[in-house]
Scaffold this active site. Structure first.
Site, PDB file in Angstrom:
ATOM      1  N   ASP A 104       0.904  -0.984   0.084  1.00  0.00           N
ATOM      2  CA  ASP A 104       0.178   0.164   0.468  1.00  0.00           C
ATOM      3  C   ASP A 104       1.005   1.334  -0.141  1.00  0.00           C
ATOM      4  O   ASP A 104       1.122   1.667   0.879  1.00  0.00           O
ATOM      5  CB  ASP A 104      -1.092   0.043   1.107  1.00  0.00           C
ATOM      6  CG  ASP A 104      -2.040   1.181   1.731  1.00  0.00           C
ATOM      7  OD1 ASP A 104      -1.958   2.268   0.380  1.00  0.00           O
ATOM      8  OD2 ASP A 104      -2.156   1.693   2.359  1.00  0.00           O
TER       9      ASP A 104
ATOM     10  N   ASP B 136       3.177   6.040  -5.293  1.00  0.00           N
ATOM     11  CA  ASP B 136       3.410   6.212  -6.448  1.00  0.00           C
ATOM     12  C   ASP B 136       4.853   5.781  -6.481  1.00  0.00           C
ATOM     13  O   ASP B 136       5.707   5.879  -5.554  1.00  0.00           O
ATOM     14  CB  ASP B 136       3.017   7.551  -7.154  1.00  0.00           C
ATOM     15  CG  ASP B 136       1.236   7.459  -7.141  1.00  0.00           C
ATOM     16  OD1 ASP B 136       0.886   6.893  -6.855  1.00  0.00           O
ATOM     17  OD2 ASP B 136       1.197   9.011  -7.592  1.00  0.00           O
TER      18      ASP B 136
HETATM   19  N1  SAM Z   1      -3.957   4.862  -1.393  1.00  0.00           N
HETATM   20  C1  SAM Z   1      -2.462   5.840  -0.983  1.00  0.00           C
HETATM   21  C2  SAM Z   1      -2.354   5.932  -2.515  1.00  0.00           C
HETATM   22  O1  SAM Z   1      -2.076   5.234  -3.030  1.00  0.00           O
HETATM   23  O2  SAM Z   1      -1.616   7.124  -3.096  1.00  0.00           O
HETATM   24  C3  SAM Z   1      -1.474   5.478  -1.278  1.00  0.00           C
HETATM   25  C4  SAM Z   1      -1.267   5.883   0.968  1.00  0.00           C
HETATM   26  S1  SAM Z   1       0.284   5.219   2.114  1.00  0.00           S
HETATM   27  C5  SAM Z   1       0.148   6.606   2.610  1.00  0.00           C
HETATM   28  C6  SAM Z   1       1.676   4.871   0.969  1.00  0.00           C
HETATM   29  C7  SAM Z   1       2.366   5.236   2.036  1.00  0.00           C
HETATM   30  O3  SAM Z   1       3.931   4.588   1.682  1.00  0.00           O
HETATM   31  C8  SAM Z   1       3.111   6.344   2.925  1.00  0.00           C
HETATM   32  O4  SAM Z   1       2.451   6.841   4.413  1.00  0.00           O
HETATM   33  C9  SAM Z   1       4.818   6.277   2.847  1.00  0.00           C
HETATM   34  O5  SAM Z   1       5.342   6.587   3.677  1.00  0.00           O
HETATM   35  C10 SAM Z   1       5.098   4.850   2.480  1.00  0.00           C
HETATM   36  N2  SAM Z   1       6.085   4.540   1.804  1.00  0.00           N
HETATM   37  C11 SAM Z   1       6.509   4.434   0.376  1.00  0.00           C
HETATM   38  N3  SAM Z   1       7.515   3.851   0.552  1.00  0.00           N
HETATM   39  C12 SAM Z   1       7.636   3.352   0.907  1.00  0.00           C
HETATM   40  C13 SAM Z   1       8.916   2.083   1.591  1.00  0.00           C
HETATM   41  N4  SAM Z   1      10.163   2.255   0.442  1.00  0.00           N
HETATM   42  N5  SAM Z   1       8.438   1.375   2.580  1.00  0.00           N
HETATM   43  C14 SAM Z   1       7.177   1.617   3.690  1.00  0.00           C
HETATM   44  N6  SAM Z   1       6.770   2.719   2.644  1.00  0.00           N
HETATM   45  C15 SAM Z   1       6.471   3.525   2.094  1.00  0.00           C
END
Ligand code: SAM
Length: 291
Positions: free
Chosen positions: A167, A170
């Site tokens: 989840d 992008d």
């Molecule tokens: N529903 C959303 C969308 O598709 O636009 C995504 C929601 S969620 C907030 C996405 C999360 O991915 C963020 O909180 C971000 O910190 C996390 N994220 C991005 N890269 C990551 C990584 N390498 N490891 C763990 N979390 C990550």
């Protein structure tokens, strides 16, 4: 969807995310900015909107609103959980807003859910401004970690997980590594036989012939035996339409536990057995782009 594409037009109090490449944009009328934080990983903003409740924005890209997040969170969680025969051990990479975690914890058979988001600020913002999403966080089955999901997957034991949910944001910035073939191979490794992986896979209209097609190819190359892309409406994301892609390790993700999906007692707002069946039947333009 690059950060510089998005801007707030203060004189009109509209938040607008511009999808320059696609010649389109999405706007929400906002009342006030509630939060503006630069974390070590991303720029996080929260707005109060006129008609969509609170809005979370990361690096200029809309993440979620109070009003329509149920569509995404139900569709990233329930199809995967009703596809696995008996999911007990679930891992969520990303998902810091905790909406997916809440949906997963609705399944009584799930014994343990580990969520690994790189950025604790996202969860803190959800706790303050999206209380409905974090209401299951105290469930004793839930474990919240703040670390890089790519590294966590590298270190996880072989065959130790039933359902793995990506989840993420992008495929730029901190989430870039989550869309690479090597990462998918490691996801395959840590899933037990019968395991199901699901990843948010962008817009059916804008990305079928690119990101979605490549993700499905990479999943197969990573060793998965079956893939299925499920489209669903998502008004606040580019094109108003989004998708998740499931991949199965020694199982067919085009089949699911239909009886269980019909008879559950969860108070859901979008996911139904028919919505799941319908989403598995791709429109001809997608089939053509994905073949
Ligand atoms: N529903 C959303 C969308 O598709 O636009 C995504 C929601 S969620 C907030 C996405 C999360 O991915 C963020 O909180 C971000 O910190 C996390 N994220 C991005 N890269 C990551 C990584 N390498 N490891 C763990 N979390 C990550």
């Amino acid at each position: 969807m690059s950060p510089q594409d998005s801007r707030l037009m203060p004189e009109e109090a509209w938040f607008t995310e511009v999808f320059d490449r696609h010649g389109s944009a999405f706007s929400l009328k906002v009342r006030e900015k509630l939060l503006d934080v630069q974390s070590p990983y991303q720029h996080l903003e929260v707005y109060a909107t006129e008609t969509f409740g609170n809005l979370m924005v990361l690096d200029g890209c809309v993440m979620l609103t109070d009003r329509d997040n149920f569509l995404y969170h139900e569709m990233i969680a329930h199809p995967a959980l009703f596809t696995h025969e008996a999911p007990k051990r679930v891992v969520i990479i990303g998902g810091g807003d905790c909406g997916t975690l809440k949906e997963v914890l609705r399944h009584p058979g799930v014994e343990h859910v580990t969520q690994i988001d790189i950025d604790e600020e996202v969860t803190k913002a959800a706790e303050r401004f999206f209380p409905a999403l974090v209401e299951a966080n105290d469930d004793p089955r839930a474990e919240l970690l703040f670390a890089d999901g790519v590294k966590w997957v590298d270190e996880a034991d072989d065959g130790s997980i039933d359902v793995l949910i990506i989840d993420s944001t992008d495929p730029v910035g901190p989430a870039e590594g989550l869309f690479k073939t090597d990462f998918l191979k490691r996801c395959h490794r840590i899933l037990a036989p019968g395991g199901v992986m699901v990843q948010q896979s962008e817009s059916p209209l804008y990305h079928s012939a690119t990101i979605i097609r490549e993700l499905r190819r990479d999943m197969r190359e990573a060793g998965f035996d079956s893939v299925a892309t499920l489209p669903f409406p998502q008004p606040v994301y580019p094109s108003g339409w989004w998708s998740v892609t499931l991949a199965g390790k020694a199982c067919d993700v085009n089949q699911f536990r239909e009886e269980a999906a019909s008879n559950h007692a969860m108070p859901l707002s979008y996911y139904t057995v028919d919505a799941h069946r319908g989403a598995l039947t791709l429109p001809p333009f997608m089939q053509k782009a994905l073949d």
